[in-house]
Design a protein around this motif. Sequence first.
Motif, PDB file in Angstrom:
ATOM      1  N   ALA A 104       0.827  -1.215   0.000  1.00 23.37           N
ATOM      2  CA  ALA A 104       0.000   0.000   0.000  1.00 23.37           C
ATOM      3  C   ALA A 104       0.857   1.259   0.000  1.00 23.37           C
ATOM      4  O   ALA A 104       0.568   2.228  -0.696  1.00 23.37           O
ATOM      5  CB  ALA A 104      -0.931  -0.008   1.208  1.00 23.37           C
ATOM      6  N   LEU A 105       1.931   1.238   0.784  1.00 20.58           N
ATOM      7  CA  LEU A 105       2.768   2.444   0.907  1.00 20.58           C
ATOM      8  C   LEU A 105       3.550   2.713  -0.376  1.00 20.58           C
ATOM      9  O   LEU A 105       3.772   3.869  -0.740  1.00 20.58           O
ATOM     10  CB  LEU A 105       3.722   2.310   2.096  1.00 20.58           C
ATOM     11  CG  LEU A 105       3.095   2.515   3.468  1.00 20.58           C
ATOM     12  CD1 LEU A 105       4.050   2.133   4.576  1.00 20.58           C
ATOM     13  CD2 LEU A 105       2.654   3.951   3.646  1.00 20.58           C
ATOM     14  N   VAL A 106       3.995   1.662  -1.056  1.00 16.09           N
ATOM     15  CA  VAL A 106       4.718   1.885  -2.315  1.00 16.09           C
ATOM     16  C   VAL A 106       3.722   2.261  -3.414  1.00 16.09           C
ATOM     17  O   VAL A 106       3.993   3.114  -4.253  1.00 16.09           O
ATOM     18  CB  VAL A 106       5.548   0.652  -2.703  1.00 16.09           C
ATOM     19  CG1 VAL A 106       6.241   0.870  -4.039  1.00 16.09           C
ATOM     20  CG2 VAL A 106       6.580   0.344  -1.629  1.00 16.09           C
ATOM     21  N   GLN A 107       2.563   1.635  -3.378  1.00 14.31           N
ATOM     22  CA  GLN A 107       1.540   1.960  -4.369  1.00 14.31           C
ATOM     23  C   GLN A 107       1.135   3.428  -4.296  1.00 14.31           C
ATOM     24  O   GLN A 107       0.902   4.074  -5.303  1.00 14.31           O
ATOM     25  CB  GLN A 107       0.322   1.061  -4.136  1.00 14.31           C
ATOM     26  CG  GLN A 107      -0.813   1.312  -5.087  1.00 14.31           C
ATOM     27  CD  GLN A 107      -1.659   0.061  -5.276  1.00 14.31           C
ATOM     28  OE1 GLN A 107      -1.311  -0.837  -6.016  1.00 14.31           O
ATOM     29  NE2 GLN A 107      -2.779   0.018  -4.589  1.00 14.31           N
ATOM     30  N   SER A 108       1.073   3.985  -3.089  1.00 17.93           N
ATOM     31  CA  SER A 108       0.690   5.389  -2.954  1.00 17.93           C
ATOM     32  C   SER A 108       1.896   6.310  -3.136  1.00 17.93           C
ATOM     33  O   SER A 108       1.751   7.526  -3.105  1.00 17.93           O
ATOM     34  CB  SER A 108       0.068   5.633  -1.590  1.00 17.93           C
ATOM     35  OG  SER A 108       1.071   5.683  -0.599  1.00 17.93           O
ATOM     36  N   GLY A 109       3.074   5.740  -3.316  1.00 15.92           N
ATOM     37  CA  GLY A 109       4.251   6.565  -3.529  1.00 15.92           C
ATOM     38  C   GLY A 109       4.825   7.157  -2.258  1.00 15.92           C
ATOM     39  O   GLY A 109       5.743   7.966  -2.287  1.00 15.92           O
ATOM     40  N   ALA A 155      -6.150 -10.961  -5.831  1.00 15.36           N
ATOM     41  CA  ALA A 155      -7.326 -10.385  -5.191  1.00 15.36           C
ATOM     42  C   ALA A 155      -7.666  -9.015  -5.770  1.00 15.36           C
ATOM     43  O   ALA A 155      -8.643  -8.388  -5.363  1.00 15.36           O
ATOM     44  CB  ALA A 155      -7.088 -10.275  -3.693  1.00 15.36           C
ATOM     45  N   GLY A 156      -6.841  -8.526  -6.698  1.00 12.65           N
ATOM     46  CA  GLY A 156      -7.140  -7.256  -7.342  1.00 12.65           C
ATOM     47  C   GLY A 156      -6.843  -6.032  -6.496  1.00 12.65           C
ATOM     48  O   GLY A 156      -7.348  -4.946  -6.738  1.00 12.65           O
ATOM     49  N   ARG A 157      -6.015  -6.214  -5.467  1.00 12.82           N
ATOM     50  CA  ARG A 157      -5.723  -5.060  -4.618  1.00 12.82           C
ATOM     51  C   ARG A 157      -4.497  -4.278  -5.096  1.00 12.82           C
ATOM     52  O   ARG A 157      -4.091  -3.317  -4.474  1.00 12.82           O
ATOM     53  CB  ARG A 157      -5.528  -5.515  -3.173  1.00 12.82           C
ATOM     54  CG  ARG A 157      -6.845  -5.846  -2.485  1.00 12.82           C
ATOM     55  CD  ARG A 157      -6.659  -5.929  -0.982  1.00 12.82           C
ATOM     56  NE  ARG A 157      -6.027  -7.184  -0.596  1.00 12.82           N
ATOM     57  CZ  ARG A 157      -6.703  -8.274  -0.242  1.00 12.82           C
ATOM     58  NH1 ARG A 157      -8.009  -8.257  -0.219  1.00 12.82           N
ATOM     59  NH2 ARG A 157      -6.072  -9.376   0.095  1.00 12.82           N
ATOM     60  N   ILE A 158      -3.887  -4.740  -6.184  1.00  7.90           N
ATOM     61  CA  ILE A 158      -2.692  -4.058  -6.678  1.00  7.90           C
ATOM     62  C   ILE A 158      -2.992  -3.435  -8.037  1.00  7.90           C
ATOM     63  O   ILE A 158      -3.570  -4.085  -8.909  1.00  7.90           O
ATOM     64  CB  ILE A 158      -1.520  -5.048  -6.796  1.00  7.90           C
ATOM     65  CG1 ILE A 158      -1.108  -5.532  -5.408  1.00  7.90           C
ATOM     66  CG2 ILE A 158      -0.343  -4.416  -7.517  1.00  7.90           C
ATOM     67  CD1 ILE A 158      -0.088  -6.630  -5.406  1.00  7.90           C
ATOM     68  N   ASP A 159      -2.612  -2.176  -8.207  1.00 10.97           N
ATOM     69  CA  ASP A 159      -2.781  -1.513  -9.487  1.00 10.97           C
ATOM     70  C   ASP A 159      -1.434  -1.566 -10.212  1.00 10.97           C
ATOM     71  O   ASP A 159      -0.498  -0.860  -9.849  1.00 10.97           O
ATOM     72  CB  ASP A 159      -3.196  -0.057  -9.242  1.00 10.97           C
ATOM     73  CG  ASP A 159      -3.373   0.711 -10.541  1.00 10.97           C
ATOM     74  OD1 ASP A 159      -3.046   0.150 -11.614  1.00 10.97           O
ATOM     75  OD2 ASP A 159      -3.846   1.855 -10.477  1.00 10.97           O
ATOM     76  N   THR A 185       5.592  14.367  -1.982  1.00  7.69           N
ATOM     77  CA  THR A 185       4.233  13.935  -2.286  1.00  7.69           C
ATOM     78  C   THR A 185       4.210  13.238  -3.634  1.00  7.69           C
ATOM     79  O   THR A 185       4.734  13.760  -4.602  1.00  7.69           O
ATOM     80  CB  THR A 185       3.283  15.133  -2.360  1.00  7.69           C
ATOM     81  OG1 THR A 185       3.692  16.062  -1.381  1.00  7.69           O
ATOM     82  CG2 THR A 185       1.867  14.715  -2.129  1.00  7.69           C
ATOM     83  N   LEU A 186       3.593  12.094  -3.700  1.00  7.10           N
ATOM     84  CA  LEU A 186       3.425  11.439  -4.994  1.00  7.10           C
ATOM     85  C   LEU A 186       1.930  11.329  -5.273  1.00  7.10           C
ATOM     86  O   LEU A 186       1.314  12.320  -5.581  1.00  7.10           O
ATOM     87  CB  LEU A 186       4.159  10.100  -5.002  1.00  7.10           C
ATOM     88  CG  LEU A 186       5.676  10.343  -4.973  1.00  7.10           C
ATOM     89  CD1 LEU A 186       6.427   9.115  -4.557  1.00  7.10           C
ATOM     90  CD2 LEU A 186       6.166  10.833  -6.324  1.00  7.10           C
ATOM     91  N   ASP A 187       1.355  10.127  -5.163  1.00  8.60           N
ATOM     92  CA  ASP A 187      -0.101  10.157  -5.318  1.00  8.60           C
ATOM     93  C   ASP A 187      -0.841   9.519  -4.168  1.00  8.60           C
ATOM     94  O   ASP A 187      -1.121   8.339  -4.171  1.00  8.60           O
ATOM     95  CB  ASP A 187      -0.569   9.597  -6.656  1.00  8.60           C
ATOM     96  CG  ASP A 187       0.237   8.386  -7.096  1.00  8.60           C
ATOM     97  OD1 ASP A 187      -0.066   7.814  -8.113  1.00  8.60           O
ATOM     98  OD2 ASP A 187       1.171   7.999  -6.366  1.00  8.60           O
ATOM     99  N   PRO A 188      -1.140  10.317  -3.170  1.00 18.24           N
ATOM    100  CA  PRO A 188      -1.829   9.794  -1.999  1.00 18.24           C
ATOM    101  C   PRO A 188      -3.338   9.672  -2.205  1.00 18.24           C
ATOM    102  O   PRO A 188      -4.014   9.114  -1.366  1.00 18.24           O
ATOM    103  CB  PRO A 188      -1.543  10.851  -0.942  1.00 18.24           C
ATOM    104  CG  PRO A 188      -1.426  12.111  -1.688  1.00 18.24           C
ATOM    105  CD  PRO A 188      -0.824  11.751  -3.013  1.00 18.24           C
ATOM    106  N   TRP A 189      -3.847  10.197  -3.332  1.00 19.78           N
ATOM    107  CA  TRP A 189      -5.301  10.397  -3.394  1.00 19.78           C
ATOM    108  C   TRP A 189      -6.074   9.100  -3.480  1.00 19.78           C
ATOM    109  O   TRP A 189      -7.194   9.015  -2.979  1.00 19.78           O
ATOM    110  CB  TRP A 189      -5.655  11.358  -4.526  1.00 19.78           C
ATOM    111  CG  TRP A 189      -4.960  12.647  -4.270  1.00 19.78           C
ATOM    112  CD1 TRP A 189      -3.947  13.196  -4.989  1.00 19.78           C
ATOM    113  CD2 TRP A 189      -5.164  13.513  -3.139  1.00 19.78           C
ATOM    114  NE1 TRP A 189      -3.505  14.347  -4.393  1.00 19.78           N
ATOM    115  CE2 TRP A 189      -4.229  14.577  -3.247  1.00 19.78           C
ATOM    116  CE3 TRP A 189      -6.023  13.498  -2.042  1.00 19.78           C
ATOM    117  CZ2 TRP A 189      -4.144  15.598  -2.316  1.00 19.78           C
ATOM    118  CZ3 TRP A 189      -5.938  14.519  -1.111  1.00 19.78           C
ATOM    119  CH2 TRP A 189      -5.013  15.548  -1.257  1.00 19.78           C
ATOM    120  N   GLN A 190      -5.478   8.078  -4.082  1.00 17.92           N
ATOM    121  CA  GLN A 190      -6.177   6.802  -4.147  1.00 17.92           C
ATOM    122  C   GLN A 190      -6.443   6.266  -2.732  1.00 17.92           C
ATOM    123  O   GLN A 190      -7.550   5.882  -2.385  1.00 17.92           O
ATOM    124  CB  GLN A 190      -5.315   5.806  -4.923  1.00 17.92           C
ATOM    125  CG  GLN A 190      -6.053   4.536  -5.274  1.00 17.92           C
ATOM    126  CD  GLN A 190      -5.129   3.525  -5.930  1.00 17.92           C
ATOM    127  OE1 GLN A 190      -3.921   3.729  -6.057  1.00 17.92           O
ATOM    128  NE2 GLN A 190      -5.691   2.420  -6.364  1.00 17.92           N
TER     129      GLN A 190
END
Lengths: 289, 504
Positions: free
Chosen positions: A183-188, A206-210, B25-30
């Motif tokens: 989650a933390l890497v996915q949100s950057g 499970a489709g939780r990764i984009d 900041t990158l993309d926290p919005w999701q």
Amino acid sequence: MKKAVKPEILFFLLFSVLVSSLSQAAEFTFTAIPDQDTARLEQRFSKVADYLTDALGFEVRYVPVKSYAASVQAFKNNQVQMAWFGGLSGVQARLAVPGSVAVAQGMEDVRFRSYLIAHHSTDLQKSKQFPMEIVGKTFTFGSKGSTSGRLMPEYFIREKLGKSPEELFTRVGFSGDHSKTIALVQSGSYQIGAVNFKVWQKELEAGRIDPKKVTVIWETPEYPDYNWTVRGSVDQTYGAGTIEKIQQALLAIDDKALLAAFPRQKFIAADNSMYQPILDTGRAIGIFR
Amino acid sequence: MLRTSLYFLAIACAAFFLADISVTTLDPWQEFARMGRGLLTPDFFNLPDFGQALFNTVSFALVGLTIAVVLGALLSLFFESTPVRLFCSFIRAIHELFWAFIFMPIVGLNSVCGILAIAIPYSGIFAKVYAEIRQESDQRPAEALPPASTRFSRFCYGTLPLIFGHLKDYTSYRFECALRSSAILGFIGLPTLGYHLETAFREGLYSEAAALLYSFYLLIISIRIWARAKFIVIPLLISCLFISWETSFSLVGLSRFFLYDILPWPMRAEGFYVGTGELVLVPLELGKWFWDIVVSQALPGIWNTMLLTQIALVATALFTLATFAFASRRFFSARVTGCTYLLFVVLRTTPEYILAYIFLQLWGPSMLPAIAALFLHNGAILAYLTANNVNALESTFDAAQGRFNRYLYEVLPRCYGHFLAFLFYRWEVIMRESAILGILGITTLGFYIDSAISRDHLDTALLLICITAGINMSIDSFSQVIRKRLHISGHVASRIIGPGESGS
């Protein structure tokens, strides 16, 4: 002719009953490291407890814990007699309780791997070569006590780059578990992360990764990981041959629903010596002194 | 007072430049969208073991606090003795989470562990505050008693009746804190609300997390309804009856912890890997062990902890000064103060870990999310207390008309002393709390303690806990010196708060 019972004997009997009721909780308990899907630990593992109760003929109960360290401490203090450990926590537990044995591991655990994952903004792509470009980025491990989320990735990073993560990255965080790392890497929030390959696969299914946001950039070499470890004292407390029986019961699990709790295809026999590489690695990076 | 405040401000500014602060900041919005959806759609019907967790949260707090009141009251009577004072200072300098960690190997991870983890540090807090209230009370009635009367009767007949109200107010205020502590203990596995909250939050089940958070807010807001001093015995009895007193107390665990696990590594190194558990004494190696930990962990940990604490302290102060007026009837209508009150409840009840995580998403990892989490949490507590204080001030007949003038010329000068005293009490709390934000990758003392525990290096962990306690004790005595020099005390406030306003 009847003999009067000596008061000392009575006292001794009373005392031993008292001591035994204090020192051994009659039921057999086990725990598991909370590595993923922690909201459903109870659901996942109480099924395993039911299965073991049937197979072993005595009451087996699952005790949830919240951290890798707590699972090791509980094992150490005989609050649980068995645990589903990671490679590292298993070695810690077996060193702390001499005589305890690794009895089984998942088929996948013989050749376990970790992934390095990256946020899309880093423009890193999957490659066979170690991605030297990760130097200077922000980086998160999973739990501090995790084998696949910390120990082995750190070991390979040190091996490839010759420095500690603290020197290589602008920041090193510990997300707590594999799902949070993703989650933390996915949100950057962190640019790079290290994650257990099984958890990655499961979350992906499970489709939780984009995949547009976060991708695998490197796969570590293989190493041994998770294991079932039993305290050596179990044979004395629950009867000779109990450890053997536990091992057989674990190896005999073929119910898909039970195996999905881990998630593993099947359990196979294990022994302590298989985890020597983990001990060596742990020593190399200072987790073992 | 102004000079002291400015010194602190200057230190915080300097610390801000030295601290490790950045925004990436990158993309926290999701993730934020998912959190927002969760907050809007709380799922109250899918909570596992909710009733049990709620019961445990309340009973750990209630039973733990009761024990702490008794022990604290006893200790406070002997507070003039230096050993007692040091002892109290030491036990309250260790965070509840670390107490729980110390009791875990001895009694197991259960109710008793939770209760002890609350009872012990709170005893130290009560001992100190009860003693201060006693010392600051009016001595004349006690002096008027016949000279031959004993210390005990002097206290019972001369002092206690005077200070009983303040003791009660302070204790009931602490009950809210104990509830929060009790919930937070769930983060390490005790079966309270925090257990499920942390799990749901960590797994990204934000609807569940929101439901748990909302129930926690309701619990805190409703304290004044169900925890009235007269009826508190009833919930207390229920707690004592229905709590699970089952422990896995083991002498083996106890002796293992104290006689093996926490002994310095060089003593154990010999027998550890071969499994003999042999102990040796090598003084030179011991010195090296100590020095290594101090240089590689304690010193950098202290540095970062102090930077974080000083910045968060001043940010807390600024937040309080900027917001308390909105919670005071002296400045705003009931509607505004009501909303502000709710906002303060939300900010001080939401665990700092969750606040920190939200800011981590927003700003990326650095000290910034930690500062924000700490100052919002502590600022909300302080602003609430300060507003209560201000409400209790008597208005002057020539009160200024404009809010701004009233704030600057009438209220602030009169409440600033109390405010500062409260802030200095908060100082050690902020430093203790800065210990638990390891997710941000800031290497505070707490980060190193957590690392040592996860490596099963319990000797290192305990040494670091003692060092942390030492620093906390020095901050505590330093803040006492400042308070004495400035002649400020927080307890005056508890004297003016009427019984109607005291409930929380």
